[in-house]
Enzyme design. Sequence first.
Site, PDB file in Angstrom:
ATOM      1  N   ASP A  60      -0.021   5.201   0.737  1.00 14.19           N
ATOM      2  CA  ASP A  60      -0.180   6.238   1.759  1.00 14.19           C
ATOM      3  C   ASP A  60      -0.236   5.598   3.146  1.00 14.19           C
ATOM      4  OD1 ASP A  60      -0.389   8.791   2.691  1.00 14.19           O
ATOM      5  OD2 ASP A  60      -2.325   9.221   1.776  1.00 14.19           O
ATOM      6  N   ASP A  91      -1.467  -0.112   6.004  1.00  9.46           N
ATOM      7  CA  ASP A  91      -1.694   0.604   7.271  1.00  9.46           C
ATOM      8  C   ASP A  91      -3.159   0.598   7.689  1.00  9.46           C
ATOM      9  OD1 ASP A  91      -2.390   2.432   5.157  1.00  9.46           O
ATOM     10  OD2 ASP A  91      -2.441   4.009   6.668  1.00  9.46           O
ATOM     11  N   ASP A 131       0.865  -1.161   0.000  1.00 14.34           N
ATOM     12  CA  ASP A 131       0.000   0.000   0.000  1.00 14.34           C
ATOM     13  C   ASP A 131       0.918   1.232   0.000  1.00 14.34           C
ATOM     14  OD1 ASP A 131      -2.285   1.690   0.427  1.00 14.34           O
ATOM     15  OD2 ASP A 131      -1.722   1.761   2.553  1.00 14.34           O
TER      16      ASP A 131
HETATM   17 MG   LIG Z   1      -2.718   3.328   3.268  1.00 18.17          MG
END
Ligand SMILES: [Mg+2]
Length: 259
Positions: A14, A209, A12
């Site tokens: 961001d 995240d 991923d």
């Molecule tokens: Mg993310």
Amino acid sequence: MIADRYDAFLFDLDGVLYRGAEPIEGAAGTIATLRSLGKGLAFMTNNSARTPEAIVAHLAALGIEAGAAEVETSALTTAELLRSRAVVSAYVVGDEGLRTALAAAGLTLLEQSASDAETVVVGWDRGFDYAELATACVLIQRGASLVASNADASYPVEDGLVLPGAGAILAAIETATGVNAEVVGKPNAPIFRAALARAGDGRPLVIGDRLDTDIEGARRLGWDALLVLTGITTEDDLHGAGPKPTYVAERLDRLVEQD
Ligand SMILES: [Mg+2]
């Protein structure tokens, strides 16, 4: 090290490799180490607005080497899904990344005056307005299917605030029509499978995240996942319900540290 157990690393963006314009400590070094080990890499994002080339340029500015062929966006996954179904026309509520991906897959993008379309495709669109909502609503009533690149309700900006994501736009169209969209992006399987193919297949590890997209998507496929605490999810969130990651790390470079 954790990295020894896997062939393909699906990142991923961001909250994992950067936070907005800020690089995340250890990200560039971790990617470089994985490359030196000959591992397969892919970079995947639900953000349908940016092209792979724009993402590669952003990563390069942070010292992270990536190729456009390693980038899977929800726009690309959506385009490939529609191409595989031989869909030829679409009315698009979405930004440049989505439009570019659909056009490159051979779809004809219809104007707002179109009287019918095979499908209405929805992504994040900063120019979204009532006229677009009305067009999408009419086309769906005339038989167009409804496909969304992703259904993220919001995205984080500065000062702990959020702004509306593609899911908020999609909700307006779903509310108006009573039709539920087919959603292509995380946590749904199509984007993960496409990212694994870009990384060259083998045994995958998902690195993200967010519990509700990255980790949930891996869980659905039976894949292992590493949650980093550099983005949305905090240590406290891990005590709640929701999918459990295989690994939790304060820092991304835990992936390539000797045990
Ligand atoms: Mg993310």
